[in-house]
Motif scaffolding. Structure first.
Motif, PDB file in Angstrom:
ATOM      1  N   LEU A 126       0.815  -1.222   0.000  1.00 42.55           N
ATOM      2  CA  LEU A 126       0.000   0.000   0.000  1.00 42.55           C
ATOM      3  C   LEU A 126       0.845   1.266   0.000  1.00 42.55           C
ATOM      4  O   LEU A 126       0.361   2.327  -0.376  1.00 42.55           O
ATOM      5  CB  LEU A 126      -0.959   0.013   1.190  1.00 42.55           C
ATOM      6  CG  LEU A 126      -2.084  -1.013   1.111  1.00 42.55           C
ATOM      7  CD1 LEU A 126      -3.039  -0.845   2.290  1.00 42.55           C
ATOM      8  CD2 LEU A 126      -2.853  -0.893  -0.199  1.00 42.55           C
ATOM      9  N   GLY A 167      -8.938  -3.791   0.904  1.00 46.12           N
ATOM     10  CA  GLY A 167      -8.886  -5.179   0.478  1.00 46.12           C
ATOM     11  C   GLY A 167      -8.626  -6.092   1.646  1.00 46.12           C
ATOM     12  O   GLY A 167      -8.876  -5.741   2.804  1.00 46.12           O
ATOM     13  N   ASP A 191      -7.821   1.924   7.461  1.00 48.04           N
ATOM     14  CA  ASP A 191      -8.732   1.790   8.605  1.00 48.04           C
ATOM     15  C   ASP A 191      -9.602   0.547   8.392  1.00 48.04           C
ATOM     16  O   ASP A 191      -9.374  -0.232   7.468  1.00 48.04           O
ATOM     17  CB  ASP A 191      -9.569   3.069   8.745  1.00 48.04           C
ATOM     18  CG  ASP A 191      -9.918   3.353  10.212  1.00 48.04           C
ATOM     19  OD1 ASP A 191     -10.339   2.399  10.896  1.00 48.04           O
ATOM     20  OD2 ASP A 191      -9.752   4.509  10.651  1.00 48.04           O
TER      21      ASP A 191
HETATM   22  P1  ADP Z   1      -9.203  -5.603   9.112  1.00 48.58           P
HETATM   23  O1  ADP Z   1      -8.595  -6.669   9.972  1.00 48.58           O
HETATM   24  O2  ADP Z   1      -9.794  -4.467   9.848  1.00 48.58           O
HETATM   25  O3  ADP Z   1     -10.079  -6.168   8.029  1.00 48.58           O
HETATM   26  P2  ADP Z   1      -6.753  -5.685   7.631  1.00 48.58           P
HETATM   27  O4  ADP Z   1      -5.650  -5.872   8.598  1.00 48.58           O
HETATM   28  O5  ADP Z   1      -7.246  -6.880   6.895  1.00 48.58           O
HETATM   29  O6  ADP Z   1      -7.960  -4.908   8.343  1.00 48.58           O
HETATM   30  O7  ADP Z   1      -6.303  -4.598   6.562  1.00 48.58           O
HETATM   31  C1  ADP Z   1      -5.757  -3.372   6.984  1.00 48.58           C
HETATM   32  C2  ADP Z   1      -6.016  -2.332   5.934  1.00 48.58           C
HETATM   33  O8  ADP Z   1      -5.332  -2.672   4.752  1.00 48.58           O
HETATM   34  C3  ADP Z   1      -7.498  -2.214   5.567  1.00 48.58           C
HETATM   35  O9  ADP Z   1      -7.795  -0.858   5.335  1.00 48.58           O
HETATM   36  C4  ADP Z   1      -7.609  -2.997   4.286  1.00 48.58           C
HETATM   37  O10 ADP Z   1      -8.642  -2.475   3.459  1.00 48.58           O
HETATM   38  C5  ADP Z   1      -6.226  -2.802   3.663  1.00 48.58           C
HETATM   39  N1  ADP Z   1      -5.825  -3.962   2.861  1.00 48.58           N
HETATM   40  C6  ADP Z   1      -5.552  -5.217   3.284  1.00 48.58           C
HETATM   41  N2  ADP Z   1      -5.199  -6.023   2.275  1.00 48.58           N
HETATM   42  C7  ADP Z   1      -5.263  -5.256   1.153  1.00 48.58           C
HETATM   43  C8  ADP Z   1      -5.042  -5.505  -0.217  1.00 48.58           C
HETATM   44  N3  ADP Z   1      -4.696  -6.707  -0.700  1.00 48.58           N
HETATM   45  N4  ADP Z   1      -5.217  -4.467  -1.079  1.00 48.58           N
HETATM   46  C9  ADP Z   1      -5.606  -3.275  -0.634  1.00 48.58           C
HETATM   47  N5  ADP Z   1      -5.809  -2.963   0.646  1.00 48.58           N
HETATM   48  C10 ADP Z   1      -5.662  -3.940   1.547  1.00 48.58           C
END
Ligand code: ADP
Ligand code: MG
Length: 334
Positions: free
Chosen positions: A12, A126, A30
């Protein structure tokens, strides 16, 4: 690279610097992203497509191409609705090797982001998890509800049109799987069609004014046109002599199978009234994109049951082609 969070941060990091014409209220990082439509009149067009290793791609495929295609096929659905792409989410299952050595996933992500930047969409979130390689994208676009290009709005008397060069992606796949030697120029086009599809976003937006219905060709011309025909309660007739001819050096039967049944083209198939022909030709010129009229829509003969709706192909001698002999398009569970 170690854990899930380092990997997410690693990927990211590149995204946050992106300048978007429609930035989200809150981007990734978030628990949720926050979005606002560009005006209260706009509807959200939302679509999800999944790519699974061994089903939609092979592990030997180049990860950059795969990243591009993963996003492009989703944007193609927005194009087919006449929606302007805005945001995407990416859910990725990847094997632990991809997290420890990020060469593969970095290349995948570069291809994905190249496509995102080309079409001005923001990656807003994601999920990342361990598993066999699976990528699921949800794409969000905006469209005025009255302008959306639906499958069920074709009218009797409409022409049927297709964009670009359908059939080449399937030809590329056949060449790869069967180790066919294609003439060099055809091989280059076929490979590009297969690995680097271009979602027809501009065309979809321009069709608001002229088309009654549209769909993108992901599962083969006959199958996808059949969706429009049945949803609209009509019969679609394709004229064999109006269809793109086999490229030089390509066997006629192979070409027909690719053209009618091959998927993965991501061209737009649409219907429009004959009065729109001059505008469509002008549009083809403006977009530098071939738009080919290939048939017409009509009411089913007799009392139109849904079974009498569908697609037929007439040859130059006014004889119907036997569609059972042609490949019928892709169905995961057939
Ligand atoms: P949560 O446990 O709250 O679902 P995550 O730890 O899975 O959050 O993800 C942290 C952040 O990173 C979130 O905002 C999520 O949308 C983003 N994120 C995670 N994986 C991806 C990905 N493959 N592509 C884009 N954004 C991602
Ligand atoms: Mg999560």
């Amino acid at each position: 690279m170690a854990g899930e969070f380092e990997l997410i941060e690693h990927l990211l990091g590149q995204v946050r610097a992106d300048r978007l014409t429609h930035p989200p209220v809150l981007g990734p990082g978030d628990d949720c992203a926050l979005l606002k439509a560009s005006s209260p009149d706009m509807a959200w067009a939302i679509t999800t497509d999944m790519l699974v290793s061994g089903v939609h791609f092979l592990d030997q495929d180049h990860p950059y191409d795969l990243g591009w295609k993963t996003l492009a096929v989703n944007l193609s659905d927005l194009a087919a609705m006449g929606a302007a792409p805005r945001y995407v989410t990416l859910a990725a299952a990847i094997p632990p090797e991809d997290a420890s050595d990020t060469t593969w996933i970095d290349s995948f992500f570069s291809g994905f982001m190249a496509c995102a930047r080309q079409y001005g969409v923001g990656l807003i979130g994601g999920d990342t998890t361990r598993g066999p390689r699976v990528f699921s994208v949800t794409a969000l676009g905006e469209v005025l509800p009255g302008c959306a290009l639906r499958r069920d709005r074709a009218e009797s008397g409409d022409d049927v049109w297709v964009s670009g060069a359908p059939g080449y992606a399937a030809l590329g796949l056949r060449a790869k799987l069967d180790h066919l030697d294609l003439p060099e120029n055809v091989g280059t086009l076929a490979e590009r069609a297969l690995h680097h599809p271009l979602p027809r976003i501009e065309l979809g937006l321009a069709l608001h004014e002229v088309a009654h219905s549209a769909i993108d060709v992901s599962d083969g011309l006959l199958q996808d046109l059949g969706h429009i025909a049945r949803a609209s309660g009509l019969v679609a007739t394709l004229r064999a002599e109006m269809l793109p001819a086999a490229p030089e050096g390509i066997d006629h039967a192979l070409w027909r199978a690719c053209l009618f049944g091959g998927g993965d083209d991501y061209e737009l198939l649409f219907t429009a009234p004959p009065a729109a022909r001059p505008s469509i030709q002008a549009l083809s010129h403006t977009l530098s994109l071939p738009l080919t009229r290939i048939g017409y829509m009509q009411k089913p003969l007799g009392e139109g049951t849904i079974d009498s709706c569908g697609v037929q192909v007439l040859d130059a001698a006014q004889k119907f082609l036997d569609l059972a002999l042609l490949s019928k398009g892709f169905d995961h569970f057939a």
